[in-house]
Scaffold this active site. Structure first.
Site, short mmCIF file in Angstrom:
data_model
loop_
_atom_site.label_atom_id
_atom_site.label_comp_id
_atom_site.label_asym_id
_atom_site.label_seq_id
_atom_site.Cartn_x
_atom_site.Cartn_y
_atom_site.Cartn_z
N PRO A 238 129.35 98.01 163.45
CA PRO A 238 130.23 99.15 163.84
C PRO A 238 130.01 100.52 163.37
O PRO A 238 129.79 100.45 162.11
CB PRO A 238 131.61 98.61 163.56
N ASN B 184 138.67 97.00 156.07
CA ASN B 184 137.86 96.87 154.85
C ASN B 184 138.47 96.87 153.26
O ASN B 184 138.89 97.97 153.08
CB ASN B 184 136.57 97.90 154.65
N TYR C 219 132.62 85.26 163.90
CA TYR C 219 134.04 85.73 163.16
C TYR C 219 134.86 86.78 164.33
O TYR C 219 135.85 86.51 164.39
CB TYR C 219 133.18 86.85 162.26
N ASN D 219 127.91 95.00 147.13
CA ASN D 219 126.83 94.92 146.78
C ASN D 219 126.36 96.42 145.61
O ASN D 219 125.48 96.32 145.12
CB ASN D 219 125.93 95.22 148.27
P1 NAD Z 1 136.72 85.24 150.87
O1 NAD Z 1 135.23 84.94 151.43
O2 NAD Z 1 136.42 85.88 149.41
O3 NAD Z 1 137.73 84.49 151.07
C1 NAD Z 1 137.95 83.32 151.79
C2 NAD Z 1 138.10 81.82 151.34
O4 NAD Z 1 138.53 80.99 152.45
C3 NAD Z 1 137.46 81.27 150.31
O5 NAD Z 1 137.91 80.98 149.28
C4 NAD Z 1 136.62 80.24 150.92
O6 NAD Z 1 136.31 79.32 149.98
C5 NAD Z 1 137.91 79.80 151.77
N1 NAD Z 1 137.38 79.25 153.25
C6 NAD Z 1 136.72 79.49 154.11
N2 NAD Z 1 136.47 78.47 155.04
C7 NAD Z 1 137.44 77.78 154.58
C8 NAD Z 1 137.94 76.28 155.40
N3 NAD Z 1 137.34 75.87 156.55
N4 NAD Z 1 138.87 75.62 154.89
C9 NAD Z 1 139.38 75.99 153.86
N5 NAD Z 1 138.98 77.25 152.72
C10 NAD Z 1 138.09 77.75 153.69
O7 NAD Z 1 137.07 86.67 151.75
P2 NAD Z 1 138.44 87.23 151.54
O8 NAD Z 1 137.81 89.04 151.65
O9 NAD Z 1 139.08 87.24 150.55
O10 NAD Z 1 138.89 87.16 153.21
C11 NAD Z 1 140.37 86.67 152.99
C12 NAD Z 1 140.68 86.68 154.66
O11 NAD Z 1 140.92 87.83 155.07
C13 NAD Z 1 139.71 86.19 155.59
O12 NAD Z 1 140.56 85.55 156.43
C14 NAD Z 1 139.03 87.33 156.21
O13 NAD Z 1 138.64 87.11 157.42
C15 NAD Z 1 140.28 88.39 156.14
N6 NAD Z 1 139.88 89.48 156.11
C16 NAD Z 1 139.35 90.20 154.98
C17 NAD Z 1 138.76 91.51 155.02
C18 NAD Z 1 138.14 92.23 153.66
O14 NAD Z 1 137.92 93.36 153.64
N7 NAD Z 1 138.35 91.72 152.57
C19 NAD Z 1 138.90 92.24 156.19
C20 NAD Z 1 139.47 91.70 157.12
C21 NAD Z 1 139.91 90.60 157.11
N1 UDP Z 2 126.12 98.08 154.12
C1 UDP Z 2 125.08 98.55 153.54
N2 UDP Z 2 124.54 98.29 152.45
C2 UDP Z 2 124.89 97.05 151.97
C3 UDP Z 2 125.73 96.20 152.42
C4 UDP Z 2 126.52 96.59 153.77
O1 UDP Z 2 124.86 99.63 153.98
O2 UDP Z 2 124.17 96.59 150.98
C5 UDP Z 2 126.79 98.65 155.38
C6 UDP Z 2 126.87 97.79 156.51
O3 UDP Z 2 125.69 97.81 157.18
C7 UDP Z 2 128.38 98.02 157.31
C8 UDP Z 2 129.03 98.77 156.06
O4 UDP Z 2 128.16 98.74 155.08
O5 UDP Z 2 127.92 99.17 158.02
C9 UDP Z 2 130.15 97.85 155.90
O6 UDP Z 2 129.51 96.52 155.47
P1 UDP Z 2 130.25 95.03 154.97
O7 UDP Z 2 129.46 93.99 155.16
O8 UDP Z 2 130.80 95.30 153.72
O9 UDP Z 2 131.64 95.07 155.87
P2 UDP Z 2 131.69 95.25 157.66
O10 UDP Z 2 130.23 95.61 158.24
O11 UDP Z 2 132.20 93.77 158.06
O12 UDP Z 2 132.53 96.12 157.80
#
Ligand code: NAD
Ligand code: UDP
Length: 307
Positions: free
Chosen positions: A273, A173, A144, A189
């Protein structure tokens, strides 16, 4: 009338973005392979004559006539992106190449949903866009983190080599309604566990920090970046700069849901992280954007969705 492609449009952020773009009266095409996204997230949009859905995997080239692209396709939760790590890298690398080829052919502006994970386990705090990060290239999160870093490289090379109009948002996040109940990320969660009366699972001791942005704020930031002048390419941090420990987050959720819930401690995942907080000076200055919704309010909206 602009036609806008949202890849990953049936996912958590994508579904809110599609809804916001439809409210702005654009034609919206959602492309998704439904790996982590679901039809329920876009059910309320299906009857809108300006909305179309295509089941398609972005690792395969696609041909459409569009004006703008938001490239969100990629699973974002560690458990889902680590389930098939090769596919995660392909989605970020092959997917970005296909989307950038499409942007190049159609002269569409294209925004990449990048991530705070490009900073890895940061040695600089808070994280500014100028920080190059501290990323393990061979760990379980690398598909990722490195996939998203390579996507940023591809975006800038298509920009320099082919004059493609690009925008890169480094998203921190984000949480809110439409997160899958088995998404595995911390906010969903904790809320699902609390509402089911189960133990709240803190990984490690809960001293690690994150900064949580409510999805409506984030979507406004993505649209502001897309609509900003072409020379504002980013990368630009989008997130809430108020930092919480994971233990504090657990306490908030327990207090807002079920005060009798217990906390249990589990192993900290590899390369988790330790601290994360965006410096959003650039977003404030260049986009006039900053998040408005405090954690308490956003959690209540998300809890309401989950109950
Ligand atoms: P999510 O998993 O809910 O959404 C991702 C979507 O992409 C899903 O609908 C999935 O089915 C689709 N997808 C995955 N692989 C695909 C592929 N190969 N072809 C077509 N569709 C595909 O995640 P999200 O939280 O909505 O995240 C959306 C975007 O934002 C992602 O690119 C993620 O990396 C980025 N992002 C999200 C967060 C966050 O905190 N939510 C943080 C940083 C970056
Ligand atoms: N985390 C946790 N309990 C859970 C899920 C996640 O303590 O049930 C912690 C995880 O280890 C991380 C933080 O929460 O330190 C954020 O995790 P998340 O998977 O939401 O996002 P990311 O690590 O990609 O920021």
């Amino acid at each position: 009338m602009k036609t806008i492609l949202v890849t990953g449009g049936a996912g958590f952020i994508g579904s809110h973005l599609c809804a916001a773009l439809l409210r702005k009266k654009y034609d919206v095409i959602c492309v998704d392979n439904f790996y982590t996204g679901c039809k329920n997230n876009i059910r309320s949009l299906i009857d809108n004559p300006h909305f179309e859905v295509i089941r398609h995997d972005v690792t395969v080239p696609l041909s459409l006539e569009i004006d703008e692209i938001y490239n969100l396709a990629c699973p974002a939760s560690p458990i889902h992106y680590q389930f098939d790590p090769v596919q995660t890298t392909k989605t970020n690398v092959h997917g970005s190449i296909n989307i950038l080829d499409l942007a190049n052919r159609t002269k569409a502006k294209v925004l990449q949903a990048s991530t705070s994970e490009v900073y890895g386990d940061p040695q600089e705090h808070p994280q500014k866009e100028s920080y190059h990060g501290s990323v393990n290239p061979i760990g379980p999160r690398s598909c990722y983190d490195e996939g998203k870093r390579c996507a940023e490289t591809l975006f800038f090379d298509f920009h320099r080599q082919h004059n493609v109009k690009i925008k890169i948002a480094r998203i921190f996040n984000t949480y809110g309604p439409n997160m899958n109940c088995n998404d595995g990320r911390v906010v969903s969660n904790f809320i699902v566990q609390a509402l089911r009366g189960e133990d709240i699972t803190i990984y490690g001791e809960g001293h690690q920090t994150r900064s949580f942005c409510y999805v409506d704020d984030l979507v406004k930031g993505l649209i502001a970046l897309m609509e900003a002048d072409d020379d504002i390419t980013g990368p630009i941090n989008l997130g809430n700069p108020i930092e919480f420990t994971i233990r504090e987050l657990a306490e908030h959720v327990i207090q807002l849901t079920n005060p009798s819930n217990q906390i249990v401690y589990k192993d900290l995942p590899v390369d988790d992280p330790k601290r994360r907080r965006p410096d959003i000076t650039q977003a404030e200055r260049l986009l006039g954007w900053s998040p408005r919704i405090p954690l308490q309010e956003g959690l209540l909206k998300t809890i309401h969705y989950g109950s």
